[in-house]
Design a protein around this motif. Structure first.
Motif, PDB file in Angstrom:
ATOM      1  N   UNK A  36      -3.046   0.635  -2.671  1.00  0.00           N
ATOM      2  CA  UNK A  36      -1.761   1.232  -2.292  1.00  0.00           C
ATOM      3  C   UNK A  36      -1.963   2.261  -1.176  1.00  0.00           C
ATOM      4  N   UNK A  37      -3.045   3.040  -1.283  1.00  0.00           N
ATOM      5  CA  UNK A  37      -3.340   3.995  -0.219  1.00  0.00           C
ATOM      6  C   UNK A  37      -3.566   3.318   1.117  1.00  0.00           C
ATOM      7  N   UNK A  38      -4.227   2.169   1.096  1.00  0.00           N
ATOM      8  CA  UNK A  38      -4.450   1.423   2.336  1.00  0.00           C
ATOM      9  C   UNK A  38      -3.135   0.916   2.914  1.00  0.00           C
ATOM     10  N   UNK A  39      -2.225   0.446   2.046  1.00  0.00           N
ATOM     11  CA  UNK A  39      -0.925  -0.019   2.521  1.00  0.00           C
ATOM     12  C   UNK A  39      -0.119   1.116   3.144  1.00  0.00           C
ATOM     13  N   UNK A  40      -0.148   2.279   2.498  1.00  0.00           N
ATOM     14  CA  UNK A  40       0.571   3.438   3.037  1.00  0.00           C
ATOM     15  C   UNK A  40      -0.021   3.847   4.384  1.00  0.00           C
ATOM     16  N   UNK A  41      -1.347   3.901   4.469  1.00  0.00           N
ATOM     17  CA  UNK A  41      -2.004   4.273   5.720  1.00  0.00           C
ATOM     18  C   UNK A  41      -1.673   3.272   6.827  1.00  0.00           C
ATOM     19  N   UNK A  42      -1.649   1.989   6.477  1.00  0.00           N
ATOM     20  CA  UNK A  42      -1.302   0.960   7.458  1.00  0.00           C
ATOM     21  C   UNK A  42       0.121   1.134   7.958  1.00  0.00           C
TER      22      UNK A  42
END
Length: 275
Positions: A36-42
């Motif tokens: 989820x953190x990667x999706x938010x960062x993306x």
């Protein structure tokens, strides 16, 4: 020998009771958080890169323009309540973002805007927000500083004061945007009794039933945060909102897949996740 054992016993107990840094059975939780953190960062990076991120129309915001126009036609003011919490609460910050939109529309149409506040810092921010909206509209001379004021930091005192403002001013529209507690139903009933159009929004699920039953439009839960992002048009906020939504979609897809597999008698997903 016995004395030595008694001396070492506390150290042995401390070593056994010391908590672990990581739970061996919580690996998939870590994977989910990182995903989820990667999706938010993306999403944030895409927003910074200038990629257009669309948001669905929120009924409460769409109705806000009509509600302010209604106030102008009736020659009555608009009352905006920023909640009953301090600036440290995320709901209060989101409510102030909605205030920005309302202030801009009031400045454009010439509607009077009254903003009673429960916190001194919120009062200062609200004053600057409303004043800036009138300045950008070229109507700074119509801005009345006394219409944005601090009432009290006591919940019941603030509630009584806001009710008094609604009863005296008979506003055409009342906005309730932010974090609310037991006073939500009181505000809703007072505004309805005054004949005002009510547009509420809060992230407190315990207060949503009262707003839904007493108000014309309600921003439910994270719609309040979505409204703040949509109004500000901040690329980082919109990108993070998109990333969180994608994370939710992934979780729902995983749940649906698990249900289908369990019905089919295949339990490998439950085994992998440690269920």
């Amino acid at each position: 020998m016995l004395a030595a054992w008694l001396l070492l016993l506390p150290l042995t107990t401390m070593a056994q009771d010391a908590p672990n840094w990581f739970r061996p059975d919580g690996g998939w939780i870590l994977v989910g958080v990182l995903a989820v953190g990667a999706l938010v960062a993306t999403g944030i990076l895409q927003g910074r890169a200038g990629r257009a991120i669309e948001t669905r129309p929120i009924a409460g915001l769409v109705a806000a323009e009509d509600a302010i126009g209604r106030a102008v036609e009736m020659g009555r003011p608009v009352v905006f309540v920023t909640g009953t919490q301090s600036i440290t609460k995320p709901g209060t910050v989101a409510g102030l973002s909605v205030l920005r939109l309302v202030a801009e529309k009031c400045a454009e149409t010439g509607a009077r805007l009254i903003v009673p506040c429960i916190d001194t810092i919120v009062t200062r921010i609200a004053t600057e927000t409303v004043e800036e909206a009138y300045r950008q509209a070229g109507r700074h001379d119509q801005f009345v500083p006394d219409d944005v004021f601090f009432v009290s930091n006591r919940q019941l005192a603030y509630t009584a004061a806001v009710n008094g403002v609604i009863e005296r001013e008979h506003p055409a529209t009342v906005f309730l945007q932010g974090e609310f507690s037991a006073e939500s139903l009181i505000f809703g009933e007072t505004g309805s009794r005054a004949g005002a159009m009510m547009i509420a929004g809060t992230d407190k699920e315990t207060q949503l039933p009262f707003f839904v039953t007493t108000c014309d439009h309600t921003l439910i839960g994270e719609e309040l945060y979505g409204a703040g992002a949509a109004i500000s048009e901040d690329a980082q906020l919109l990108g993070s909102l998109r990333g969180v939504d994608l994370g939710r979609a992934a979780v729902l897809a995983l749940v649906a897949l698990g249900i289908v597999l369990e019905i089919a008698g295949v339990g490998w997903l439950r085994t992998v996740l440690g269920g």
